[in-house]
Design a protein around this motif. Sequence first.
Motif, PDB file in Angstrom:
ATOM      1  N   THR A 141      28.007  40.638   6.990  1.00 57.96           N
ATOM      2  CA  THR A 141      28.921  39.960   7.925  1.00 57.96           C
ATOM      3  C   THR A 141      30.300  39.799   7.291  1.00 57.96           C
ATOM      4  OG1 THR A 141      27.018  38.796   8.850  1.00 57.96           O
ATOM      5  CG2 THR A 141      29.189  37.951   9.433  1.00 57.96           C
ATOM      6  N   LEU A 169      19.131  36.637  15.970  1.00 61.64           N
ATOM      7  CA  LEU A 169      19.406  36.769  17.410  1.00 61.64           C
ATOM      8  C   LEU A 169      18.749  38.010  18.036  1.00 61.64           C
ATOM      9  CD1 LEU A 169      22.050  35.223  16.137  1.00 61.64           C
ATOM     10  CD2 LEU A 169      22.950  35.568  18.425  1.00 61.64           C
ATOM     11  N   ASN A 184      30.705  34.800  22.775  1.00 59.61           N
ATOM     12  CA  ASN A 184      31.956  35.156  22.101  1.00 59.61           C
ATOM     13  C   ASN A 184      33.187  34.857  22.957  1.00 59.61           C
ATOM     14  OD1 ASN A 184      30.082  37.876  20.842  1.00 59.61           O
ATOM     15  ND2 ASN A 184      30.715  36.123  19.630  1.00 59.61           N
ATOM     16  N   GLU A 220      36.663  35.155  15.307  1.00 55.55           N
ATOM     17  CA  GLU A 220      35.642  35.167  16.375  1.00 55.55           C
ATOM     18  C   GLU A 220      35.045  33.776  16.567  1.00 55.55           C
ATOM     19  OE1 GLU A 220      32.311  38.393  17.652  1.00 55.55           O
ATOM     20  OE2 GLU A 220      31.996  37.522  15.686  1.00 55.55           O
ATOM     21  N   SER A 229      23.724  37.594  23.917  1.00 54.00           N
ATOM     22  CA  SER A 229      24.568  36.404  23.709  1.00 54.00           C
ATOM     23  C   SER A 229      26.030  36.774  23.505  1.00 54.00           C
ATOM     24  CB  SER A 229      24.066  35.540  22.537  1.00 54.00           C
ATOM     25  OG  SER A 229      24.670  34.266  22.595  1.00 54.00           O
ATOM     26  N   THR A 230      26.434  37.903  24.064  1.00 52.91           N
ATOM     27  CA  THR A 230      27.852  38.280  23.997  1.00 52.91           C
ATOM     28  C   THR A 230      28.701  37.262  24.756  1.00 52.91           C
ATOM     29  OG1 THR A 230      27.173  40.574  23.821  1.00 52.91           O
ATOM     30  CG2 THR A 230      29.461  40.198  24.447  1.00 52.91           C
ATOM     31  N   MET A 289      34.187  32.460  12.853  1.00 51.08           N
ATOM     32  CA  MET A 289      34.341  33.417  11.756  1.00 51.08           C
ATOM     33  C   MET A 289      35.783  33.291  11.268  1.00 51.08           C
ATOM     34  SD  MET A 289      31.728  36.026  11.710  1.00 51.08           S
ATOM     35  CE  MET A 289      32.553  37.586  11.923  1.00 51.08           C
ATOM     36  N   ILE A 303      24.282  44.219  10.724  1.00 56.78           N
ATOM     37  CA  ILE A 303      24.105  42.755  10.811  1.00 56.78           C
ATOM     38  C   ILE A 303      22.822  42.451  11.577  1.00 56.78           C
ATOM     39  CG2 ILE A 303      24.983  40.658  11.967  1.00 56.78           C
ATOM     40  CD1 ILE A 303      27.817  41.577  11.356  1.00 56.78           C
ATOM     41  N   PHE A 330      28.149  46.023  12.554  1.00 54.86           N
ATOM     42  CA  PHE A 330      27.460  45.082  13.439  1.00 54.86           C
ATOM     43  C   PHE A 330      25.995  45.493  13.621  1.00 54.86           C
ATOM     44  CE2 PHE A 330      26.042  43.536  17.590  1.00 54.86           C
ATOM     45  CZ  PHE A 330      25.984  42.191  17.258  1.00 54.86           C
TER      46      PHE A 330
HETATM   47  C1  AVI Z   1      28.212  40.292  19.536  1.00 49.78           C
HETATM   48  N1  AVI Z   1      27.927  38.880  19.282  1.00 49.78           N
HETATM   49  C2  AVI Z   1      26.878  38.397  20.174  1.00 49.78           C
HETATM   50  C3  AVI Z   1      27.690  38.549  17.869  1.00 49.78           C
HETATM   51  C4  AVI Z   1      27.403  37.042  17.723  1.00 49.78           C
HETATM   52  O1  AVI Z   1      26.395  36.705  17.101  1.00 49.78           O
HETATM   53  O2  AVI Z   1      28.163  36.230  18.261  1.00 49.78           O
HETATM   54  C5  AVI Z   1      28.873  38.940  17.007  1.00 49.78           C
HETATM   55  C6  AVI Z   1      28.701  38.624  15.553  1.00 49.78           C
HETATM   56  N2  AVI Z   1      29.635  38.208  14.778  1.00 49.78           N
HETATM   57  C7  AVI Z   1      29.169  38.040  13.545  1.00 49.78           C
HETATM   58  N3  AVI Z   1      27.908  38.323  13.537  1.00 49.78           N
HETATM   59  C8  AVI Z   1      27.577  38.695  14.794  1.00 49.78           C
END
Ligand code: AVI
Length: 326
Positions: free
Chosen positions: A218, A62, A171, A285, A167-168, A257, A54, A51
């Motif tokens: 990802t 983000l 989720n 997700e 931006s958690t 996801m 990412i 992560f």
């Molecule tokens: C932790 N969260 C804010 C990420 C999101 O963008 O929703 C989790 C994530 N999943 C895939 N890429 C990032």
Amino acid sequence: MAGAVTRTRPISRASSAADAELTAQVLQGLAQQPKRLSPTYLYDARGSALFELICRQPEYYLTRTELAIMRRYGAEIAQRIGSRALLLELGSGASLKTRILLDRLPDLAAYVPVDISRSSLGAATRSIRESYPTLEVLPVEADFTRPFALPSARAEAARTIVYFPGSTIGNFDAGPAVELLALARSLAGPNGALIIGIDLVKDRELLLRAYDDAAGVTAAFNLNILERLNRELGADFDARSFRHAAVWNAAASRIEMHLESLLSQSVQLGGEAIDFAVGEPIITEHCHKYTRRSFGALAARAGWRVRASWSDERRFFSVLYLESRG
Ligand code: AVI
């Protein structure tokens, strides 16, 4: 911010009652139609490291956009917070964005980082104490989706500010998101406030690329959940027979996801066989994207009112300041 994520404790092999319960939860998710796995399983040590990677991918706007907003409007945000506040951060991780606020709040009563991961909490606490030697830092190791006890600070705080960046919140589906926002409101108390980062609705292609980067980070992050189930619950997923897919669900305003089965296959887990048809997904997700209005309505259900907001020039991301509706 990478550290803003709630990491789960490792799932160990199904030997204890707790492990058997976890196996039962996973099986229950995989018995649903469509099949589901909790996103919390994404964040083992490898998942958390992926992560972080990412967050550095060019397509994943983000983290850098939120950081830029915090840097640009940090002084205004600090002014809203006011003097002698207690800053309580949910899912604090490495507390990186928080430093932008700490730099601008020299008389903070205390900083309370809350995170489920003992190691990231310990490392962040040490580093914050080193950088801000006069600040009282009171770490809390807890799952912030459930009520937890607050430590008492030496200095009397004028108010409590709950900080929930990254931006958690996106989720969480609407019901649990409202519950979490209500928990934040009870932590903040009647004269407190919430500062939250939210990702905004934007061009579908941009969103899809952010959740399916060209380097495949990802995809590796998503597929890691299957390796984890193999390692920790003794499942026999062949990760090569699944593919990562980012799907835009317009009706729900979210990226989903998915892990799609490339074959018709059967997987063993906890003594049960789970059958997959070709192309059948497991949803791992949900990443909700909001408008100012849709998030305002969600927050209102938990008793919050948006008092101020800051955004980037492209309107990709927003940081909001909310107070109780009175
Ligand atoms: C932790 N969260 C804010 C990420 C999101 O963008 O929703 C989790 C994530 N999943 C895939 N890429 C990032």
